[in-house]
Motif scaffolding. Sequence first.
Motif, PDB file in Angstrom:
ATOM      1  N   GLU A  56       0.706  -1.421   0.143  1.00 20.28           N
ATOM      2  CA  GLU A  56      -0.041  -0.179   0.010  1.00 20.28           C
ATOM      3  C   GLU A  56       0.877   1.327   0.062  1.00 20.28           C
ATOM      4  OE1 GLU A  56      -2.469  -0.274   3.531  1.00 20.28           O
ATOM      5  OE2 GLU A  56      -3.805  -1.865   2.535  1.00 20.28           O
ATOM      6  N   SER A  57       2.152   1.116   0.496  1.00 20.37           N
ATOM      7  CA  SER A  57       2.925   2.341   0.315  1.00 20.37           C
ATOM      8  C   SER A  57       3.631   2.672  -0.645  1.00 20.37           C
ATOM      9  CB  SER A  57       3.960   2.191   1.524  1.00 20.37           C
ATOM     10  OG  SER A  57       4.836   1.030   1.356  1.00 20.37           O
ATOM     11  N   ASP A  58       4.342   3.870  -0.977  1.00 24.69           N
ATOM     12  CA  ASP A  58       5.301   3.995  -1.990  1.00 24.69           C
ATOM     13  C   ASP A  58       6.494   2.966  -1.786  1.00 24.69           C
ATOM     14  OD1 ASP A  58       6.939   5.049  -3.816  1.00 24.69           O
ATOM     15  OD2 ASP A  58       7.109   7.074  -3.083  1.00 24.69           O
ATOM     16  N   GLN A  59       6.527   2.137  -2.699  1.00 22.06           N
ATOM     17  CA  GLN A  59       7.684   0.945  -2.695  1.00 22.06           C
ATOM     18  C   GLN A  59       9.010   1.582  -2.874  1.00 22.06           C
ATOM     19  OE1 GLN A  59       6.344  -2.118  -5.233  1.00 22.06           O
ATOM     20  NE2 GLN A  59       4.390  -2.216  -4.295  1.00 22.06           N
ATOM     21  N   GLU A  60       9.293   2.563  -3.492  1.00 21.44           N
ATOM     22  CA  GLU A  60      10.558   3.080  -3.552  1.00 21.44           C
ATOM     23  C   GLU A  60      11.414   3.618  -2.046  1.00 21.44           C
ATOM     24  OE1 GLU A  60      10.778   6.339  -6.466  1.00 21.44           O
ATOM     25  OE2 GLU A  60      10.224   4.889  -7.940  1.00 21.44           O
ATOM     26  N   ASP A  61      10.480   3.867  -1.199  1.00 19.79           N
ATOM     27  CA  ASP A  61      11.179   4.258   0.119  1.00 19.79           C
ATOM     28  C   ASP A  61      11.042   3.233   1.028  1.00 19.79           C
ATOM     29  OD1 ASP A  61      10.719   6.817  -1.036  1.00 19.79           O
ATOM     30  OD2 ASP A  61       8.956   7.075  -0.431  1.00 19.79           O
ATOM     31  N   ARG A  62      10.605   1.986   0.907  1.00 19.96           N
ATOM     32  CA  ARG A  62      10.473   0.906   1.760  1.00 19.96           C
ATOM     33  C   ARG A  62      11.229  -0.483   1.197  1.00 19.96           C
ATOM     34  NH1 ARG A  62       5.239   0.135   5.513  1.00 19.96           N
ATOM     35  NH2 ARG A  62       7.267  -0.538   6.471  1.00 19.96           N
ATOM     36  N   VAL A  63      11.576  -1.221   2.051  1.00 15.56           N
ATOM     37  CA  VAL A  63      12.524  -2.621   1.644  1.00 15.56           C
ATOM     38  C   VAL A  63      11.148  -3.497   1.600  1.00 15.56           C
ATOM     39  CG1 VAL A  63      14.032  -4.162   2.305  1.00 15.56           C
ATOM     40  CG2 VAL A  63      14.637  -1.741   2.621  1.00 15.56           C
TER      41      VAL A  63
END
Length: 373
Positions: free
Chosen positions: A220-227
Amino acid sequence: MLDIFRGLKSLIKVSHIHIDTAVFRLHYSLTVILLIAFSLIVTTRQYVGNPIDCIHSKDLPEDVLNTYCWIHSTYTITSAYKKKEGSEVPFLGVANSKLYPESEKKEYRYYQWVCFMLFLQAILFYTPRWLWKGWEGGKIHALMMDLDIGLCTEVEKKQKKKMLLDYLWENLRYHNWWAYRYYLCEVLALVNVIGQMFLMNRFFDGAFLTFGIDVLRFLESDQEDRVDPMIYVFPRMTKCTFYKYGVSGEVERHDAVCILPLNVVNEKIYVFLWFWFLFLGILSLITVIYRIVIIFSPRTRVYLLRLRFRLVKRDAVETIVRCSKVGDWFLLYMLGENLDTVIYRDVMHELGHRLLTRHHHNASSVKGELQEA
């Protein structure tokens, strides 16, 4: 792959005789089949390829390096998960280990044990069923006497119904211990699901309890900012350090990059199991609460029998519940799940009539004694 699932049919046979509830059957039937199927899949090279493939130098035999890294585990660099893939690092978690302290290394020791752990989980899920099958002792099957189909002569049917009634009459109020052992098995099923969540959490170094939630948050989140939590727990590429003697007798260090194709399957398996265990745990908790209510509420027992077996008159149900204990209620409920509905109705009505007659007789006797006194 279909051959694998065909072979599982012989492991668990679906019986037409129900000695437990649908929620309990989910534990030892569907869940066990899934776990054994997953265990077989991760060991089948036909579908996942080699479990590990390491990139090595020419002077290292391929089989030796792969076997060494498989046995001694592989690792990633935790700081490398925050780097940009393709420019700063070749793959998330893979970097030059000489530039990072030992505390940055995250080792993966569970990889080669996944298939065994899945099989162990299947055994644990079947254990409550194994206990109940031994404790139940074939009582339901013996009392049914083929009255589930109702295709027999009237003489035979009448004789069998009389035998069943005689047993219920003579053994009324003596089934509590039998029923409580089943309730214990339901509690064990709940404990098993919760315990397996913590077991998997320990197996995956504390990353399993929140695994499903972390995956949902990542999607659900911005996948570029999370592992990606699936890559963090089940990396597709890791590192392995191999030491050997060189030509001069000195110890040489060889850093290898290892591809773990099996983790693509493992991550999907354990995401599914996380949600399945959560679903089973909630159902099992509701079942245990439901049992507690049944034990302490005769009114609920009347309601459930009336709701499930509508052909039985309310007066008969109320009389039976009032004159019996919770163990008798459970036995009658299980018999109702297996017997022909018309035959079950006749048995319940006759049992209720006998109990009501005895109650009136006892009341008359007490009244007569009081008048004589």
